[in-house]
Structure formats: structure tokens, C-alpha cells
Scaffold this active site. Sequence first.
Site, PDB file in Angstrom:
ATOM      1  CE  LYS A  15      31.975  39.128  48.099  1.00 18.11           C
ATOM      2  NZ  LYS A  15      33.091  38.832  47.192  1.00 18.11           N
TER       3      LYS A  15
HETATM    4  C1  LIG Z   1      33.820  39.588  46.353  1.00 12.15           C
HETATM    5  C2  LIG Z   1      35.077  39.016  45.840  1.00 12.15           C
HETATM    6  C3  LIG Z   1      36.204  39.820  45.604  1.00 12.15           C
HETATM    7  C4  LIG Z   1      36.176  41.320  45.754  1.00 12.15           C
HETATM    8  O1  LIG Z   1      36.024  41.767  47.064  1.00 12.15           O
HETATM    9  P1  LIG Z   1      35.584  43.256  47.332  1.00 12.15           P
HETATM   10  O2  LIG Z   1      35.448  43.350  48.794  1.00 12.15           O
HETATM   11  O3  LIG Z   1      34.260  43.407  46.615  1.00 12.15           O
HETATM   12  O4  LIG Z   1      36.608  44.151  46.749  1.00 12.15           O
HETATM   13  C5  LIG Z   1      37.371  39.204  45.192  1.00 12.15           C
HETATM   14  N1  LIG Z   1      37.428  37.881  44.988  1.00 12.15           N
HETATM   15  C6  LIG Z   1      36.369  37.078  45.207  1.00 12.15           C
HETATM   16  C7  LIG Z   1      36.504  35.634  44.950  1.00 12.15           C
HETATM   17  C8  LIG Z   1      35.160  37.613  45.650  1.00 12.15           C
HETATM   18  O5  LIG Z   1      34.110  36.816  45.863  1.00 12.15           O
END
Ligand SMILES: *Cc1c(COP(=O)(O)O)cnc(C)c1O
Length: 497
Positions: free
Chosen positions: A112
Site C-alpha cells: 500500500k
Molecule cells: C491490500 C493488500 C492486498 C490486496 O490488494 P488489492 O489491491 O486490494 O487487491 C494483498 N496483500 C496485501 C498484503 C495487502 O495489504
Amino acid sequence: MNISYSSTRGDQKKLTPSEAILKGIADDGGLYMPDSIPKIETSLEELSKLSYRELATEILRPFVWDFTEEELRRCIDGAYDEKFDIKEIVRTKQAGGAYFLELFHGPTIAFKDMALSILPYFMVTASKKNRVDNDIVILTATSGDTGKAALEGFKDVEGIQVIVFYPKGGVSRVQELQMVTQTGDNTHVVAIHGNFDDAQTGVKNIFADPAYRQTLSDKGYQFSSANSINIGRLIPQIVYYFAGYFDMVRQGAAKLGDPIQICVPTGNFGNILAAYFAKEMGLPVSRFLCASNENKVLFDFLSSGEYDKNRELILTGSPSIDILISSNLERLIYLFADRDAEAITRYYTALRENGRFSVDSAVKERFQAQFRGVFATEEETAKAIKKVYDESRYLIDTHTAVAYHAFDTLRDTSDVPTLIASTASPYKFANKVASALEERYAGVEDLDLIEVIREYSGQDVPKTVQEVREGRITQDKECDVSDMQSTITDILTNLKQ
Ligand SMILES: *Cc1c(COP(=O)(O)O)cnc(C)c1O
């Protein structure tokens, strides 16, 4: 031609990039989409020689064309700096027969950060450009990682308040501690008595409530979103797929121009959608593997064309993808339905009213031509961690393991080399990772396993993990799902005193 942004649900207003970033979600509840996906004009050869920041400039420019070159450069330089613990920002490691694109070298050790370190710069630039006088309230629902990344990204940014809702009991201990020890005068963390979908739906409803928007506007506030429903979140995620591809080429996995396969642990469908955008821009990708945990709504959708959220949310060891309403899927359905906003409105009305919808067979076929779904049980996830470690002495987190399982399951169906999005550091899910390697760690708390992770991974303990060990709890709000709106009002009212 400059691209404009409009809602997937038919609101005809065409927004500039900065307007779309500021607004987050359309008034009709739809998501903003660019009216075309720009093709990259520089050759892959040229792009492959660029640094991460230079690459980001090339890829982001057409999406935020109303930013000056200077503004864009300031956003990128501010975002991708020393807060990442490697100077390449992302890197790619070969292990277990695949290539892991490590996206967790930012301040909160999950992917993120890749978007949330730049979104605040986008937001401030967009706000100046549009002469916004209101303070912006960033409302965020988190399944664990977005919350902390948004808090870090927006901490102490002038003219912005950040409010994060997370599901009490639905995140890992490290994730929770990262959020509740958050400092900064403009940061607010609230645990809700519900799951992630409750939090996300609550936030979307608040966005879609015109009366409440007006009330806040009278007080000098306007909402925006740090969730991947904001197009400003999605676009920066395209960059690293190019970076990962070039890493693979340098490592001899593919020749420049040869296709790769991309495999992503998927929750809200933002990350994998960014990979699809990368392909549309010109990255050679043969197929996308969409990996789910036991919350396998997307697997079922890709198999049958029916999206059905009528099921219990299961809390797993990969909590960031414990999601039943996968928001960004709407954007790809919109593309595959040839931008038929009426159809999208029909589908999403049905989803709201009955919890399910089925797409036309033409749309289903377009998904199936490029996407394959696989899901991993908790046991398969643990086995994947162990398998990669045993084979390659490389330690992956639970989400990345869900993806590895998908890759491993479909290994024999393609000769194309695979890039796996490695979305979090194993430190973030220490208990699940350590107990996948040795059962005796099953009952041990995350924070008591940091040393174990350090030994297995051979990687230094990240700064954020040291900080949660020492941090003081500064955020202790809780509320019921039905009280999210009044909680926001309280937070904002107290500020003004
Ligand atoms: C948010 C997240 C995901 C999923 O990503 P999306 O864009 O919501 O599909 C996968 N792994 C981790 C560690 C995340 O924080």
C-alpha cells in the site's frame, strides 16, 4: 487528446485528473475511469534504463496531464525517497520457480505504501489547482494495510484530516499496533465492531449521502478517499509492474518484448487491475492469475460469471484479502462491458439488493480469456510458505503465499515466466509465517517472533516493527457500524474546539 475521467455508473460529468483525485468516488456511487488507457510512447528498451522515479514520471504523466512537469516531479520525488529502505524502491527476487516483486520496502512494509506515499502529494497539488478552501477529510476503510499506509502518508499534511476505520479483531497484531500507535495531530483511528466489508460499505454510504456532504461542507470540510476506489491510488501501482518486468529481463527470465504472466494476491482488485492497465499501456503480459484465500468470491466469479457475496466472511491468516466486496472489479467489468454504464448500474443495484449479479456471457468470456482464478486454503497457504523456503531459502508472507499457491497450481499450464506481486513483509504476519515453518510457534504472539523471522529471512528488522514494540497507544476509539457517521462528526467537531 487528454484523457478525462467519468463514473462507471453513467454520471456524464467529465473530470480532469485533479478533480477525479480530489473527489475519490462519484456522486452516483460509481468509480472514476479514464476514457482511454494511454499507450506508452517510449520504447521498452528506453524505459528499461530508467530509475524508478524516472519510470514513474513516464507512466504517470498522461494520467495526470493537468499537473505541470514540475508538480509531477515534486510528487514523485517526495514519495519515492529514503522512506523506502532500498534505493531501487522495489526489487525482484527469483525463488521457488517464480519471480517475486517485493513491494514492501516502504514505511509500513506492505505494498500500500507504493501508492499511499504519493497520494497525499497528488491530493495537495490537486487541491491547490482547484482552489479548494475546505479541509479535506480522507475517509478510509482498511483490511489492515491501507490504514497504516494512509496514516503515515497523510500525517501532518496541512489542510487534511485522516480517519481510518478497521475491523476490530480482523487484522494482525502488528497491523493493529501500527495503527493504534499512530502519531500526528490530524490522524484518527477507529476500530469498528464489524468486518472489513462493513467498514468499506459504511464509508461508501457516507460518501454517497448528499445531505451529510452538505453538512460537512457547511463546516468547511469535504471528503476524499485513500482507498483504491480513488483513481490516484490505482495509477501509481502501474509503475512497479514495468519495474518488475525490467528486473526479470535483467535477470535473464525473459527477453525484452517477451510476455510474462502476473500473479497477484487479490482483495479489492486494485493491484491486479493496475497490472491490467500496465498491459493495456504496452507491457507484454500473457495472463493474469487472480489469487484468493478462502474468501473466494473472485475465484467463483471468474469460473461462473456470477458474483455472489452471500456468504460468511472468513477470517484468515491473510487478513488484507479477507474481502467479499471487491470494489475495483467494477472498473474492469465496465471495460469488458464496453463501458456500458447502464449494465454496471444494473449489476451493482442487484449486488446491493440481492447480494449477487451475473455478467453477460460476452463479459465473462473476456475475463476468462485473460484471467485465471485460484484460491488457497489456510493449509495450502502455510505449505506454500514452507515450500518456497525449503526450495530457495526465501521467506514470503501469507498473502504472497496465497499467490504462490496459485502460481504453483497452474505451473504446468504455461511456459511463460511468472512475476508474483509480493505484497507484504513476512514481519507483518510473524505468527502465521513462523508457524508455517515450525508448528511450535502456533500460539506465539507476532511480537515474540520477530527474532525468528529475522533469522529465517536474513533481513533486518524493519523500522516500523521496532516502533510498534516501543510505541505508546495513542488511538483507542471504537464504534458500531451504525455509528460511523456520528463518530466522524464527533471527531471533526472536537477539532474545531
Ligand atoms: C491490500 C493488500 C492486498 C490486496 O490488494 P488489492 O489491491 O486490494 O487487491 C494483498 N496483500 C496485501 C498484503 C495487502 O495489504
